[in-house]
Design an enzyme around this catalytic site. Structure first.
Site, PDB file in Angstrom:
ATOM      1  N   ILE A  43      -0.169   5.329  -6.017  1.00 27.33           N
ATOM      2  CA  ILE A  43       0.188   4.635  -7.247  1.00 27.33           C
ATOM      3  C   ILE A  43      -1.018   3.789  -7.646  1.00 27.33           C
ATOM      4  O   ILE A  43      -1.362   2.831  -6.961  1.00 27.33           O
ATOM      5  CB  ILE A  43       1.435   3.746  -7.033  1.00 27.33           C
ATOM      6  CG1 ILE A  43       2.602   4.594  -6.514  1.00 27.33           C
ATOM      7  CG2 ILE A  43       1.793   3.015  -8.319  1.00 27.33           C
ATOM      8  CD1 ILE A  43       3.746   3.792  -5.943  1.00 27.33           C
ATOM      9  N   GLU A  44      -1.661   4.172  -8.736  1.00 27.24           N
ATOM     10  CA  GLU A  44      -2.867   3.477  -9.179  1.00 27.24           C
ATOM     11  C   GLU A  44      -2.550   2.323 -10.118  1.00 27.24           C
ATOM     12  O   GLU A  44      -1.448   2.219 -10.665  1.00 27.24           O
ATOM     13  CB  GLU A  44      -3.803   4.461  -9.887  1.00 27.24           C
ATOM     14  CG  GLU A  44      -4.354   5.513  -8.974  1.00 27.24           C
ATOM     15  CD  GLU A  44      -5.311   6.467  -9.658  1.00 27.24           C
ATOM     16  OE1 GLU A  44      -5.982   7.204  -8.933  1.00 27.24           O
ATOM     17  OE2 GLU A  44      -5.379   6.495 -10.910  1.00 27.24           O
ATOM     18  N   CYS A  53      -2.011   3.677  -1.539  1.00 25.75           N
ATOM     19  CA  CYS A  53      -2.114   5.069  -1.101  1.00 25.75           C
ATOM     20  C   CYS A  53      -0.741   5.632  -0.741  1.00 25.75           C
ATOM     21  O   CYS A  53       0.189   4.892  -0.412  1.00 25.75           O
ATOM     22  CB  CYS A  53      -3.026   5.167   0.116  1.00 25.75           C
ATOM     23  SG  CYS A  53      -4.729   4.690  -0.183  1.00 25.75           S
ATOM     24  N   GLU A  55       0.138   7.325   1.908  1.00 25.84           N
ATOM     25  CA  GLU A  55       0.501   7.116   3.304  1.00 25.84           C
ATOM     26  C   GLU A  55       1.103   5.736   3.521  1.00 25.84           C
ATOM     27  O   GLU A  55       2.138   5.593   4.184  1.00 25.84           O
ATOM     28  CB  GLU A  55      -0.740   7.269   4.199  1.00 25.84           C
ATOM     29  CG  GLU A  55      -1.394   8.623   4.097  1.00 25.84           C
ATOM     30  CD  GLU A  55      -2.486   8.724   3.045  1.00 25.84           C
ATOM     31  OE1 GLU A  55      -3.432   9.498   3.238  1.00 25.84           O
ATOM     32  OE2 GLU A  55      -2.405   8.026   2.002  1.00 25.84           O
ATOM     33  N   CYS A  92      -7.440   7.471   4.179  1.00 23.04           N
ATOM     34  CA  CYS A  92      -8.545   6.510   4.138  1.00 23.04           C
ATOM     35  C   CYS A  92      -8.473   5.608   5.374  1.00 23.04           C
ATOM     36  O   CYS A  92      -7.479   5.596   6.114  1.00 23.04           O
ATOM     37  CB  CYS A  92      -8.492   5.695   2.850  1.00 23.04           C
ATOM     38  SG  CYS A  92      -7.187   4.453   2.802  1.00 23.04           S
TER      39      CYS A  92
END
Length: 137
Positions: A43-44, A53, A55, A92
């Site tokens: 979700i940006e 992110c 995860e 990441c």
């Protein structure tokens, strides 16, 4: 649940990603030791740093609901316009660090997905061999 089904759930979660800036959609499906599955998508945000992110979205949902024991996570990511990722997408460093907080790096499996029949499996310790844990405190 087998890893093929977990990979499929990660691909489905990817469809819900909110990625208007990068157009890089990621889905994750987190499997608990009890067999429950929690999914997340990235979700940006226009300010970038408040973004989350896939995860971590999955982990935070599971932890919020009381889960603490995890078996595996499947991650599928790629350009939003692609119906399937063209390559595997590794978590990441921040997400790997969150996994270390809740998972045994010797046994927790990270499934990197291209499609439900094409994925690779890695132990968490392979992806973050020198992570910071409670033992470092």
């Amino acid at each position: 649940m087998d890893y093929r089904e977990l990979a499929k759930k990660a691909l489905q979660a990817r469809e819900h990603a909110y990625v208007p800036y990068s157009q890089f959609a990621v889905g994750a499906a987190l499997l608990t030791q009890e067999g429950n599955c929690y999914w997340g998508c990235n979700i940006e945000n226009a300010a970038y740093t408040p973004s989350n992110c896939a995860e971590r979205t999955a982990f935070f949902e599971a932890v919020k609901l009381g889960e603490r024991e995890f078996k595996a996570i499947a991650v599928a990511g790629g350009k939003q316009a692609e119906s399937l990722p063209l390559a595997v997408c590794s978590p990441c460093g921040v997400c790997l660090q969150v996994m270390l907080e809740f998972c045994n790096p010797e046994t927790f499996e990270v499934v990197l997905v291209q499609d439900e029949d094409l994925f690779s499996m890695h132990r968490l310790k392979e992806l973050i061999p020198f992570g910071f844990t409670q033992k470092n405190l």
